[in-house]
Design a protein around this motif. Structure first.
Motif, PDB file in Angstrom:
ATOM      1  N   LEU A  85       0.535   9.112  -5.666  1.00  0.00           N
ATOM      2  CA  LEU A  85       0.160  10.306  -4.788  1.00  0.00           C
ATOM      3  C   LEU A  85       1.545  11.185  -5.112  1.00  0.00           C
ATOM      4  CD1 LEU A  85      -1.729   9.229  -1.673  1.00  0.00           C
ATOM      5  CD2 LEU A  85      -2.481  10.038  -3.996  1.00  0.00           C
ATOM      6  N   PHE A  86       2.619  10.709  -5.253  1.00  0.00           N
ATOM      7  CA  PHE A  86       3.972  11.432  -5.057  1.00  0.00           C
ATOM      8  C   PHE A  86       4.716  11.503  -6.434  1.00  0.00           C
ATOM      9  CE2 PHE A  86       3.107  10.004  -0.604  1.00  0.00           C
ATOM     10  CZ  PHE A  86       2.816  11.311  -0.167  1.00  0.00           C
ATOM     11  N   ILE A  87       5.245  10.320  -6.769  1.00  0.00           N
ATOM     12  CA  ILE A  87       5.720  10.135  -8.051  1.00  0.00           C
ATOM     13  C   ILE A  87       5.174  10.477  -9.197  1.00  0.00           C
ATOM     14  CG2 ILE A  87       7.244   8.751  -9.372  1.00  0.00           C
ATOM     15  CD1 ILE A  87       7.757   7.024  -6.715  1.00  0.00           C
ATOM     16  N   LEU A  88       4.053   9.948  -9.298  1.00  0.00           N
ATOM     17  CA  LEU A  88       3.297  10.335 -10.826  1.00  0.00           C
ATOM     18  C   LEU A  88       3.045  11.570 -11.078  1.00  0.00           C
ATOM     19  CD1 LEU A  88       1.537   9.175 -13.426  1.00  0.00           C
ATOM     20  CD2 LEU A  88      -0.082   8.707 -11.899  1.00  0.00           C
ATOM     21  N   PRO A  89       2.497  12.419  -9.982  1.00  0.00           N
ATOM     22  CA  PRO A  89       2.383  13.824 -10.276  1.00  0.00           C
ATOM     23  C   PRO A  89       3.476  14.594 -10.722  1.00  0.00           C
ATOM     24  CG  PRO A  89       1.038  13.135  -8.439  1.00  0.00           C
ATOM     25  CD  PRO A  89       1.829  12.188  -8.799  1.00  0.00           C
ATOM     26  N   ALA A  90       4.509  14.179  -9.975  1.00  0.00           N
ATOM     27  CA  ALA A  90       5.830  15.023 -10.260  1.00  0.00           C
ATOM     28  C   ALA A  90       6.397  14.482 -11.483  1.00  0.00           C
ATOM     29  CB  ALA A  90       6.880  14.342  -9.200  1.00  0.00           C
ATOM     30  N   ALA A  91       6.503  13.158 -11.926  1.00  0.00           N
ATOM     31  CA  ALA A  91       6.722  12.647 -13.262  1.00  0.00           C
ATOM     32  C   ALA A  91       5.943  13.377 -14.476  1.00  0.00           C
ATOM     33  CB  ALA A  91       6.704  11.395 -13.227  1.00  0.00           C
ATOM     34  N   ARG A 114      -0.493   9.069 -21.411  1.00  0.00           N
ATOM     35  CA  ARG A 114       0.725   9.241 -20.316  1.00  0.00           C
ATOM     36  C   ARG A 114       0.163   8.806 -19.008  1.00  0.00           C
ATOM     37  NH1 ARG A 114       3.811  14.354 -21.048  1.00  0.00           N
ATOM     38  NH2 ARG A 114       2.216  14.668 -22.832  1.00  0.00           N
ATOM     39  N   LEU A 115      -0.838   9.685 -18.648  1.00  0.00           N
ATOM     40  CA  LEU A 115      -1.505   9.480 -17.376  1.00  0.00           C
ATOM     41  C   LEU A 115      -2.018   7.986 -17.188  1.00  0.00           C
ATOM     42  CD1 LEU A 115      -2.439  10.396 -14.672  1.00  0.00           C
ATOM     43  CD2 LEU A 115      -4.396  11.383 -15.795  1.00  0.00           C
ATOM     44  N   ALA A 116      -2.771   7.567 -18.027  1.00  0.00           N
ATOM     45  CA  ALA A 116      -3.274   6.255 -17.966  1.00  0.00           C
ATOM     46  C   ALA A 116      -2.284   5.175 -17.976  1.00  0.00           C
ATOM     47  CB  ALA A 116      -4.508   6.066 -19.147  1.00  0.00           C
ATOM     48  N   SER A 117      -1.364   5.090 -18.735  1.00  0.00           N
ATOM     49  CA  SER A 117      -0.417   4.156 -19.071  1.00  0.00           C
ATOM     50  C   SER A 117       0.479   4.089 -17.674  1.00  0.00           C
ATOM     51  CB  SER A 117       0.285   4.428 -20.115  1.00  0.00           C
ATOM     52  OG  SER A 117      -0.181   4.546 -21.341  1.00  0.00           O
ATOM     53  N   LEU A 118       0.929   5.073 -17.203  1.00  0.00           N
ATOM     54  CA  LEU A 118       1.407   5.067 -15.868  1.00  0.00           C
ATOM     55  C   LEU A 118       0.820   4.682 -14.675  1.00  0.00           C
ATOM     56  CD1 LEU A 118       3.529   8.534 -16.274  1.00  0.00           C
ATOM     57  CD2 LEU A 118       4.345   6.097 -16.506  1.00  0.00           C
ATOM     58  N   ILE A 119      -0.583   4.894 -14.485  1.00  0.00           N
ATOM     59  CA  ILE A 119      -1.393   4.383 -13.417  1.00  0.00           C
ATOM     60  C   ILE A 119      -1.422   2.877 -13.660  1.00  0.00           C
ATOM     61  CG2 ILE A 119      -3.822   4.101 -12.917  1.00  0.00           C
ATOM     62  CD1 ILE A 119      -3.997   7.224 -13.398  1.00  0.00           C
ATOM     63  N   VAL A 120      -1.708   2.392 -14.887  1.00  0.00           N
ATOM     64  CA  VAL A 120      -1.658   0.999 -15.149  1.00  0.00           C
ATOM     65  C   VAL A 120      -0.207   0.223 -14.698  1.00  0.00           C
ATOM     66  CG1 VAL A 120      -1.642  -0.769 -16.850  1.00  0.00           C
ATOM     67  CG2 VAL A 120      -3.323   1.065 -16.909  1.00  0.00           C
ATOM     68  N   VAL A 121       0.768   0.972 -15.047  1.00  0.00           N
ATOM     69  CA  VAL A 121       2.166   0.336 -14.794  1.00  0.00           C
ATOM     70  C   VAL A 121       2.415   0.393 -13.347  1.00  0.00           C
ATOM     71  CG1 VAL A 121       4.634   0.933 -14.761  1.00  0.00           C
ATOM     72  CG2 VAL A 121       3.242   1.117 -16.794  1.00  0.00           C
ATOM     73  N   ALA A 122       1.825   1.647 -12.494  1.00  0.00           N
ATOM     74  CA  ALA A 122       2.092   1.388 -11.009  1.00  0.00           C
ATOM     75  C   ALA A 122       1.306   0.514 -10.386  1.00  0.00           C
ATOM     76  CB  ALA A 122       1.524   2.911 -10.568  1.00  0.00           C
ATOM     77  N   ILE A 123       0.048   0.248 -10.994  1.00  0.00           N
ATOM     78  CA  ILE A 123      -0.750  -0.892 -10.284  1.00  0.00           C
ATOM     79  C   ILE A 123      -0.457  -2.150 -10.692  1.00  0.00           C
ATOM     80  CG2 ILE A 123      -3.241  -1.801 -10.284  1.00  0.00           C
ATOM     81  CD1 ILE A 123      -4.259   0.927 -10.597  1.00  0.00           C
ATOM     82  N   SER A 142      10.835   3.035  -6.934  1.00  0.00           N
ATOM     83  CA  SER A 142       9.541   3.186  -7.618  1.00  0.00           C
ATOM     84  C   SER A 142       9.608   4.398  -8.358  1.00  0.00           C
ATOM     85  CB  SER A 142       8.373   3.367  -6.729  1.00  0.00           C
ATOM     86  OG  SER A 142       7.849   2.323  -5.922  1.00  0.00           O
ATOM     87  N   ALA A 143      10.448   5.497  -8.023  1.00  0.00           N
ATOM     88  CA  ALA A 143      10.705   6.475  -8.663  1.00  0.00           C
ATOM     89  C   ALA A 143      11.471   6.362  -9.954  1.00  0.00           C
ATOM     90  CB  ALA A 143      11.654   7.378  -7.963  1.00  0.00           C
ATOM     91  N   GLU A 144      12.192   5.285  -9.994  1.00  0.00           N
ATOM     92  CA  GLU A 144      13.087   4.815 -11.282  1.00  0.00           C
ATOM     93  C   GLU A 144      12.332   4.144 -12.002  1.00  0.00           C
ATOM     94  OE1 GLU A 144      16.704   4.933 -13.260  1.00  0.00           O
ATOM     95  OE2 GLU A 144      15.970   5.976 -11.490  1.00  0.00           O
ATOM     96  N   ILE A 145      11.423   3.297 -11.470  1.00  0.00           N
ATOM     97  CA  ILE A 145      10.303   2.585 -12.392  1.00  0.00           C
ATOM     98  C   ILE A 145       9.463   3.439 -13.177  1.00  0.00           C
ATOM     99  CG2 ILE A 145       8.302   1.137 -12.328  1.00  0.00           C
ATOM    100  CD1 ILE A 145       9.952  -0.522  -9.990  1.00  0.00           C
ATOM    101  N   MET A 146       8.965   4.516 -12.392  1.00  0.00           N
ATOM    102  CA  MET A 146       8.051   5.246 -13.081  1.00  0.00           C
ATOM    103  C   MET A 146       8.644   6.237 -14.167  1.00  0.00           C
ATOM    104  SD  MET A 146       4.961   4.491 -11.709  1.00  0.00           S
ATOM    105  CE  MET A 146       3.910   5.709 -12.122  1.00  0.00           C
ATOM    106  N   ILE A 201       0.781  -1.061  -0.116  1.00  0.00           N
ATOM    107  CA  ILE A 201       0.101   0.019   0.028  1.00  0.00           C
ATOM    108  C   ILE A 201       0.912   1.303   0.042  1.00  0.00           C
ATOM    109  CG2 ILE A 201      -1.665   1.378   1.247  1.00  0.00           C
ATOM    110  CD1 ILE A 201      -2.858  -1.457   2.294  1.00  0.00           C
ATOM    111  N   GLY A 202       2.044   1.173   0.839  1.00  0.00           N
ATOM    112  CA  GLY A 202       3.061   2.174   0.918  1.00  0.00           C
ATOM    113  C   GLY A 202       3.692   2.285  -0.608  1.00  0.00           C
ATOM    114  N   SER A 203       4.012   1.547  -1.279  1.00  0.00           N
ATOM    115  CA  SER A 203       4.484   1.546  -2.326  1.00  0.00           C
ATOM    116  C   SER A 203       3.654   2.237  -3.388  1.00  0.00           C
ATOM    117  CB  SER A 203       4.811   0.251  -2.961  1.00  0.00           C
ATOM    118  OG  SER A 203       5.393   0.147  -4.371  1.00  0.00           O
ATOM    119  N   LEU A 204       2.397   1.737  -3.515  1.00  0.00           N
ATOM    120  CA  LEU A 204       1.156   2.382  -4.423  1.00  0.00           C
ATOM    121  C   LEU A 204       1.057   3.653  -4.156  1.00  0.00           C
ATOM    122  CD1 LEU A 204      -0.471   1.255  -6.957  1.00  0.00           C
ATOM    123  CD2 LEU A 204      -2.277   0.858  -5.139  1.00  0.00           C
TER     124      LEU A 204
END
Length: 311
Positions: free
Chosen positions: A77-83, A169-178, A150-154, A69-72
């Motif tokens: 919440l942090f890495i995706l918006p910044a990226a 990009r947004l949808a793809s990164l959400i799918v990748v994260a999950i 996780s930051a490196e992965i994203m 849960i912490g990883s997700l």
């Protein structure tokens, strides 16, 4: 009236086809990004079981769940918006951010290699049982470590879909994260419960079940050791490859050109399975590059005053 209805149905059909195509695009982009991040994923999978080593069996899965849960949360919440902000307002910085993350991966990989050589691997035996507060401490530590990976992965994933529209990009990164989080911590859960499953099988009346159970229990340390080695090699390979490829993208072309020439020359010299041989050459050179860069960074870090603390 019927003409209007048929026109409406036709429009709905067009929209449905566009939606289906968009889903296909998202799946394809997410799949491509996930493959590129696979090396870091392997390391993430290899690192996490160490944090639950020694924890009471009944607490292993709840602890893995909290880390997952912490990883997700880290990713979404942090890495995706910044990226995404980076991709919109400073896309030119992406190669340098990738190189910074790759340098960290090389450093971590070189530290592990040195730990094996010197026999003082700090990650080999985490202090898992030091009281009830240890679970929170270890979980927090695992989530912090996961943040870097996780930051490196994203960022790797973002680099693979950087030429797509913002929403794709947004949808793809959400799918990748999950998908990556579920895959990593699903595998971790299976790994850490392997010995429990083995013990349960060993207590059954069936001779085959007992033999299988004892085999699982005996295999567990070997699996963790193999994952540690694979994860370290993956860190060095991914880190070295990113440094070579992104330095080329940033304008420093000779190092990557040399790798490409070596890959091409060896492939043609061997003459068979050229694609596989070329990949092995590229991977080997990338791993050696990662080890050399990581060793240099580690040497600098340990020479500096802050690097000597705790030694």
């Amino acid at each position: 009236m019927s003409a209007g209805l048929f026109a409406l149905l036709d429009d709905v059909a067009v929209l449905a086809r566009l939606a289906a195509a968009s889903i296909d695009d998202i799946g394809a982009a997410a799949g491509k990004a996930t493959v590129k991040a696979a090396g870091v994923v392997i390391d993430d999978t290899a690192v996490t079981p160490q944090y639950v080593h020694g924890i009471t069996a009944s607490r292993e899965l709840p602890m893995i769940k909290r880390i997952a849960i912490g990883s997700l949360r880290n990713k979404l919440l942090f890495i995706l918006p910044a990226a995404l902000l980076l991709s919109v307002f400073a896309p030119w910085a992406l190669p340098y951010l990738l190189m910074a993350g790759a340098t960290f991966l090389c450093f971590e990989g070189a530290e592990k290699v040195w730990g094996w050589i010197s026999g003082s691997d700090a990650h080999a035996a985490p202090a898992a049982v030091v009281g009830e507060d240890a679970e929170k401490t270890l979980t927090s530590g695992a989530i912090r470590t996961d943040f870097i990976l996780s930051a490196e992965i994203m960022v790797i994933a973002l680099n693979e879909v950087a030429d797509q529209t913002f929403w794709l990009r947004l949808a793809s990164l959400i799918v990748v994260a999950i998908v990556i989080t579920a895959a990593v911590y699903g595998v971790v859960a299976l790994i850490v419960k392997m010995d429990d499953a083995g013990l349960a099988l060993a207590q059954r009346s069936s001779a085959f079940a007992q033999k299988l159970g004892r085999g699982l229990v005996a295999a567990m340390p070997k699996v963790l050791s193999a994952l540690s080695i694979i994860g370290t090699v993956a860190m060095l390979w991914v880190g070295g490859h990113i440094l070579l490829a992104q330095s080329y993208a940033a304008g420093l072309r000779p190092p990557y050109d040399l790798v490409h020439d070596a890959e091409h020359w060896v492939s043609h010299a061997v003459g068979v399975a050229q694609g596989g041989v070329g990949w092995l050459v590229n991977t080997g050179i990338s791993a050696v590059t990662g080890l050399v860069i990581g060793a240099l960074v580690a040497a600098i870090v340990h020479v500096l005053p802050f690097g000597k603390k705790g030694h």
